[in-house]
Design a protein around this motif. Structure first.
Motif, short mmCIF file in Angstrom:
data_model
loop_
_atom_site.label_atom_id
_atom_site.label_comp_id
_atom_site.label_asym_id
_atom_site.label_seq_id
_atom_site.Cartn_x
_atom_site.Cartn_y
_atom_site.Cartn_z
N TYR A 21 5.09 -2.82 3.36
CA TYR A 21 4.32 -4.18 3.42
C TYR A 21 3.20 -3.83 2.14
O TYR A 21 2.44 -2.91 2.00
CB TYR A 21 3.39 -4.01 4.46
N LEU A 22 3.14 -5.03 1.40
CA LEU A 22 2.31 -5.15 0.11
C LEU A 22 1.12 -5.41 0.66
O LEU A 22 0.81 -6.81 0.39
CB LEU A 22 3.06 -5.88 -0.91
N GLY A 23 0.19 -4.81 1.01
CA GLY A 23 -1.30 -5.37 1.62
C GLY A 23 -2.20 -4.54 0.97
O GLY A 23 -1.91 -3.79 -0.17
N PRO A 24 -3.24 -4.72 1.30
CA PRO A 24 -4.52 -4.19 0.75
C PRO A 24 -4.53 -2.48 0.48
O PRO A 24 -4.94 -2.23 -0.43
CB PRO A 24 -5.77 -4.54 1.58
N ASP A 25 -3.93 -2.02 1.66
CA ASP A 25 -3.50 -0.49 1.27
C ASP A 25 -2.72 -0.04 0.41
O ASP A 25 -2.57 1.13 -0.29
CB ASP A 25 -3.32 0.10 2.73
N ALA A 26 -1.76 -0.98 -0.03
CA ALA A 26 -0.73 -0.47 -0.97
C ALA A 26 -0.67 -1.06 -2.40
O ALA A 26 -0.10 -1.01 -3.18
CB ALA A 26 0.69 -1.29 -0.51
N GLY A 59 -1.79 -8.57 -1.85
CA GLY A 59 -0.40 -8.35 -2.42
C GLY A 59 0.17 -9.33 -3.24
O GLY A 59 0.70 -8.68 -4.46
N GLN A 60 0.08 -10.42 -3.23
CA GLN A 60 0.50 -11.54 -4.10
C GLN A 60 -0.27 -11.49 -5.28
O GLN A 60 0.37 -11.72 -6.45
CB GLN A 60 0.29 -13.07 -3.29
N LEU A 61 -1.59 -11.48 -5.10
CA LEU A 61 -2.41 -11.18 -6.64
C LEU A 61 -2.10 -10.14 -7.29
O LEU A 61 -1.69 -10.17 -8.35
CB LEU A 61 -3.85 -10.88 -6.01
N ALA A 62 -1.63 -8.88 -6.44
CA ALA A 62 -1.05 -7.73 -7.22
C ALA A 62 0.06 -8.14 -7.96
O ALA A 62 0.50 -7.82 -9.19
CB ALA A 62 -0.90 -6.60 -6.24
N ILE A 63 1.05 -9.06 -7.56
CA ILE A 63 2.26 -9.26 -8.24
C ILE A 63 1.85 -9.99 -9.39
O ILE A 63 2.54 -9.99 -10.26
CB ILE A 63 3.06 -10.24 -7.31
N THR A 64 0.89 -11.24 -9.37
CA THR A 64 0.66 -11.94 -10.43
C THR A 64 0.11 -11.07 -11.53
O THR A 64 0.04 -11.30 -12.80
CB THR A 64 -0.42 -13.20 -9.88
N GLU A 65 -0.74 -10.20 -11.15
CA GLU A 65 -1.43 -9.27 -12.10
C GLU A 65 -0.39 -8.47 -12.71
O GLU A 65 -0.46 -8.15 -13.97
CB GLU A 65 -2.57 -8.32 -11.38
#
Length: 136
Positions: A21-26, A59-65
């Motif tokens: 799960y790509l959440g805040p903890d990941a 997680g979505q923001l991490a993908i765009t980053e």
């Protein structure tokens, strides 16, 4: 809850498979995986989300980053098999992120070898990645 990842680099394509799960903890772990990818391989990077159970806004923001980081390194990011619970819409000045329905479709989009064996394959993964997971 966190993620596991595996990165396979071929001669002109990288595949970053992510499970969990790509959440805040990941997000930090994902950013670390992207840092690993930036330093290895060349060409576009397909982020295979087949094993992802879901993602949060972080997680979505991490993908765009990740797309921005890869673009700064002269590489592009594409997604395969995004979670059914959402779509990814890059904000601001992020590079476009092509989305493929599945891993096979993403690989077909980059098929230039016409059945030739892959040369120069390298693979790295987290220790939690199951050894029986299919290879890229």
């Amino acid at each position: 809850m966190t993620i596991e990842w595996r990165y396979t680099a071929e001669q002109d394509l990288g595949i970053l498979s992510v499970s969990g799960y790509l959440g805040p903890d990941a997000v930090r772990r994902f950013a670390g995986a992207v840092g690993w990818v930036v330093g290895r391989g060349s060409g576009p990077v397909i982020v295979d989300l087949t094993g992802l159970r879901g993602w949060s806004a972080e997680g979505q923001l991490a993908i765009t980053e990740a797309a921005r980081r890869l673009a700064a390194a002269g590489r592009s990011l594409e997604l395969a098999a995004i979670p059914a619970d959402g779509s990814l819409v890059p904000h601001g000045d992020y590079p476009p992120i092509p989305v493929h329905p599945d891993r096979a479709g993403a690989l077909t989009a980059h098929s230039t070898r016409h059945g030739e064996p892959v040369k120069g394959r390298h693979e790295w993964r987290t220790t939690g990645w199951r050894a029986d997971e299919p290879r890229a």
